[in-house]
Design a protein around this motif. Structure first.
Motif, short mmCIF file in Angstrom:
data_model
loop_
_atom_site.label_atom_id
_atom_site.label_comp_id
_atom_site.label_asym_id
_atom_site.label_seq_id
_atom_site.Cartn_x
_atom_site.Cartn_y
_atom_site.Cartn_z
N SER A 11 -14.01 -2.96 -11.36
CA SER A 11 -12.58 -2.63 -11.42
C SER A 11 -12.16 -1.71 -10.28
O SER A 11 -10.97 -1.57 -9.99
CB SER A 11 -12.24 -1.99 -12.77
OG SER A 11 -13.02 -0.81 -12.97
N GLU A 12 -13.16 -1.07 -9.63
CA GLU A 12 -12.86 -0.19 -8.50
C GLU A 12 -12.74 -0.97 -7.19
O GLU A 12 -12.33 -0.40 -6.17
CB GLU A 12 -13.99 0.86 -8.35
CG GLU A 12 -14.07 1.87 -9.47
CD GLU A 12 -12.85 2.77 -9.49
OE1 GLU A 12 -12.46 3.27 -8.43
OE2 GLU A 12 -12.28 2.95 -10.58
N LYS A 49 3.12 6.06 -5.71
CA LYS A 49 2.88 6.19 -7.15
C LYS A 49 1.62 7.00 -7.43
O LYS A 49 1.24 7.18 -8.59
CB LYS A 49 2.74 4.80 -7.78
CG LYS A 49 4.02 3.97 -7.76
CD LYS A 49 3.74 2.60 -8.37
CE LYS A 49 4.99 1.73 -8.36
NZ LYS A 49 4.71 0.37 -8.91
N GLY A 50 0.95 7.45 -6.36
CA GLY A 50 -0.29 8.20 -6.54
C GLY A 50 -1.48 7.32 -6.85
O GLY A 50 -2.51 7.79 -7.35
N GLU A 51 -1.36 6.03 -6.53
CA GLU A 51 -2.44 5.10 -6.80
C GLU A 51 -3.30 4.88 -5.56
O GLU A 51 -2.86 5.14 -4.44
CB GLU A 51 -1.86 3.74 -7.26
CG GLU A 51 -1.04 3.82 -8.53
CD GLU A 51 -0.33 2.50 -8.83
OE1 GLU A 51 -0.44 1.58 -8.00
OE2 GLU A 51 0.32 2.39 -9.89
N LYS A 52 -4.52 4.40 -5.77
CA LYS A 52 -5.41 4.07 -4.66
C LYS A 52 -4.92 2.80 -3.98
O LYS A 52 -4.72 1.78 -4.64
CB LYS A 52 -6.82 3.85 -5.20
CG LYS A 52 -7.85 3.45 -4.17
CD LYS A 52 -9.20 3.21 -4.85
CE LYS A 52 -10.23 2.70 -3.87
NZ LYS A 52 -11.53 2.44 -4.53
N ARG A 93 0.82 -1.21 0.00
CA ARG A 93 0.00 0.00 0.00
C ARG A 93 0.86 1.26 0.00
O ARG A 93 0.51 2.26 -0.63
CB ARG A 93 -0.94 -0.01 1.22
CG ARG A 93 -1.98 -1.15 1.16
CD ARG A 93 -2.98 -1.07 2.29
NE ARG A 93 -3.91 -2.18 2.27
CZ ARG A 93 -3.90 -3.19 3.11
NH1 ARG A 93 -3.02 -3.22 4.11
NH2 ARG A 93 -4.78 -4.17 3.01
N ARG A 106 -4.82 -0.65 -2.47
CA ARG A 106 -5.74 -1.76 -2.60
C ARG A 106 -4.95 -3.05 -2.73
O ARG A 106 -3.79 -3.06 -3.14
CB ARG A 106 -6.66 -1.59 -3.81
CG ARG A 106 -5.89 -1.30 -5.10
CD ARG A 106 -6.79 -1.02 -6.27
NE ARG A 106 -7.48 -2.22 -6.70
CZ ARG A 106 -8.61 -2.21 -7.39
NH1 ARG A 106 -9.20 -1.07 -7.70
NH2 ARG A 106 -9.17 -3.33 -7.76
N ASP A 111 -3.51 -6.21 -4.32
CA ASP A 111 -3.13 -6.37 -5.73
C ASP A 111 -3.38 -7.76 -6.30
O ASP A 111 -2.98 -8.04 -7.44
CB ASP A 111 -1.65 -6.00 -5.91
CG ASP A 111 -0.70 -6.88 -5.09
OD1 ASP A 111 -1.20 -7.84 -4.45
OD2 ASP A 111 0.51 -6.60 -5.07
N ASP A 133 -11.40 -4.29 -4.85
CA ASP A 133 -10.37 -5.32 -4.77
C ASP A 133 -10.97 -6.58 -4.13
O ASP A 133 -12.17 -6.66 -3.89
CB ASP A 133 -9.13 -4.83 -4.03
CG ASP A 133 -9.44 -4.40 -2.60
OD1 ASP A 133 -10.61 -4.56 -2.17
OD2 ASP A 133 -8.53 -3.91 -1.91
N GLN A 189 1.98 1.85 -3.46
CA GLN A 189 0.90 2.37 -4.29
C GLN A 189 0.66 3.86 -4.03
O GLN A 189 0.44 4.64 -4.96
CB GLN A 189 -0.38 1.56 -4.02
CG GLN A 189 -0.32 0.14 -4.55
CD GLN A 189 -1.45 -0.73 -4.03
OE1 GLN A 189 -2.02 -0.45 -2.97
NE2 GLN A 189 -1.76 -1.81 -4.75
N ARG A 190 0.71 4.24 -2.77
CA ARG A 190 0.53 5.66 -2.43
C ARG A 190 1.64 6.50 -3.05
O ARG A 190 1.40 7.62 -3.53
CB ARG A 190 0.51 5.85 -0.91
CG ARG A 190 -0.73 5.31 -0.23
CD ARG A 190 -0.79 5.77 1.22
NE ARG A 190 -1.84 5.07 1.96
CZ ARG A 190 -1.64 3.98 2.69
NH1 ARG A 190 -0.41 3.46 2.79
NH2 ARG A 190 -2.64 3.39 3.32
#
Length: 472
Positions: free
Chosen positions: A168-169, A114-117, A108, A119, A121, A171, A111-112
């Motif tokens: 897709s939103e 990289k600016g991603e939500k 996580r 979740r 994987d 997990d 992911q943060r």
């Protein structure tokens, strides 16, 4: 048949928001001749307490929100959750995940960065042609749900209308923890399915959980209930409801002297309405209630409006009932009732002047103990002009017929005889007898105080009153 439910977690008291959700669910079931189920979601073993459970049950009982089945407890249904979990596993709709907490935290964080939500994987999700790592030793796996990778979840919310969320939103959520206890999203689906819940009315903080739960229903071949997500309650200032706004235990309102029917009436009007009607019975509420009329916007809690509504119910309340409610407050306040007026008659005299039962108890004090009048106020009202009238009253009160009409006439005759206004003798008399210039109608107040106590107080206070008058 309509079947609704209220499913609190015993991790705290029954608060205003929970009570309103329970009320709406109860009313919907009652309106449609259905059943209202109570379930205690006690899987959070660290925070769940018997004290909280007791507070929730007592709060509902005090409000009069009765249930037809339950309470059911999730911790007594663990075998059922394991059974359904095994079925999903056997059908390839769930899988074991061996990712450690440290792994998930690192995932996580990456992911943060990289600016991603953040979740999960899907690293342990089995797919055709995908090689999975060897399960590490010493790691207790969790069971995850295989969320569909494409498509959408849609439902028609009774309050919010059509809502659509892309898979897709979402997990792969955890269904069963390593300790064998279900997560909220899994437990609630199994419970609502088993209990035949047709309509799920709950707070809109659960909107994000709904698509996940619908996917689990679909995986089980079960029909989801109809959902209604009630907007949250804010403070009068628009901020999140907190203790300073009145976000306390429902039972605290009982302790503060509110009537349950007043609180229920107020909760019903929080985010729901029926024209301009402000005050109505629960029978009327059940007849009128429609989830479609629940506001889409957050409601605002107004303590002053609740107090006003409580005042209206107090005015109409049975005097014997109020006497019983006032008694504990008087005992707590150290008021001895021996030889005092009849409490029910006091209620009739005082209830129009207060907003809570606690204030009603406070208003009773003047009848059970004599207070000394404020010096400056007594000096201002006991003058050379009024003293002779007071002396005359002191004598005449001993012989007058002791009922309100005769007492009223005596006060009027005395004022007239000394060329005074009624207030010029009424206020100093109140100060001498009760220590305050504020009482209900003086003739009725004196009638309830009684002749013997009135004369005793007059004798006890008069030397001090004379001294104040002579000091002018």
């Amino acid at each position: 048949m309509v079947r609704t439910r209220f499913a609190p977690s015993p991790t705290g008291y029954l608060h205003i928001g929970g009570a309103r959700t329970a009320l709406f669910s109860w009313a919907y079931a009652r309106k449609h001749g259905g059943q209202f189920i109570l379930r205690i979601e006690d899987t959070d073993q660290e925070r769940s307490t018997l004290e909280s459970e007791k507070a929730i049950l007592e709060g509902m009982a005090w409000l009069g929100i009765d249930w037809d089945e339950g309470p059911f407890y999730q911790m007594k249904r663990l075998d059922r959750y394991k059974e359904i979990a095994q079925r999903l596993l056997d059908e390839g709709k769930a899988y074991w995940c061996y990712a450690s907490k440290e792994e998930l935290d690192a995932m996580r964080e990456e992911q943060r960065a990289k600016g991603e939500k953040p979740r999960y994987d899907g690293r342990w999700r089995p797919e055709p042609g995908k090689a999975l790592p060897t399960p590490p030793a010493g790691v207790t796996p969790v069971l995850r749900f295989k969320t569909p990778l494409d498509g959408v979840v849609s439902w028609d919310d009774m309050i919010k209308g059509r809502i659509t969320v892309a898979n897709s939103e979402l997990d792969d959520l955890v269904l069963m923890r390593g300790d064998g206890i279900p997560t909220y999203n899994f437990g609630v689906v199994v419970d609502d399915w088993d209990m035949g819940i047709t309509h799920c009315i709950r707070g809109d903080d659960h909107v994000n959980n709904t698509p996940r739960q619908i996917n689990i229903y679909r995986a089980l071949g079960a029909e989801p209930p109809i959902f209604a997500h009630v907007p949250m309650i804010l403070g009068h200032d628009g901020e999140r409801l907190s203790k300073r706004h009145g976000a306390v235990s429902v039972l605290q309102y009982q302790e503060d002297g509110y009537l349950p029917e007043a609180l229920l009436n107020y909760l019903a009007r929080l985010g729901w309405g029926h024209g301009d009607d402000e005050k109505f019975s629960m029978q009327q509420f059940v007849e009128w209630f429609d989830a479609a009329n629940v506001s889409h916007s957050p409601a605002r809690f107004d303590q002053e409006k609740l107090a006003w509504l409580n005042q209206q119910y107090l005015k109409e309340a049975d005097n014997d009932r109020l006497a019983g409610l006032v008694l504990p407050f008087l005992h707590k306040q150290g008021i001895a009732l021996d030889g005092g007026p009849d409490l029910a008659k006091l209620m009739a005299l005082l209830k129009d002047r207060v907003s809570t039962v606690e204030e009603l108890a406070d208003a009773c004090h003047i009848f059970f103990r004599q207070a000394e009048a404020p010096v400056e106020e007594l000096k201002a009202k006991l003058t050379a002009e009024t003293m002779p009238a007071m002396e005359k009253l002191k004598v005449d009160l001993a012989g007058v017929n002791w009922e309100a009409a005769s007492l009223n006439q005596l006060l009027k005759d005395t004022a007239k005889a000394f060329n005074l206004k009624l207030g010029q003798i009424g206020i100093p008399l109140r100060l001498v007898l009760f220590g305050t210039a504020q009482t209900p109608s003086l003739d009725q107040t004196l009638e309830l105080l009684g002749r013997a106590e009135t004369l005793r107080r007059f004798e006890a206070a008069w030397p001090h009153a004379q001294a104040m008058a002579q000091a002018n």
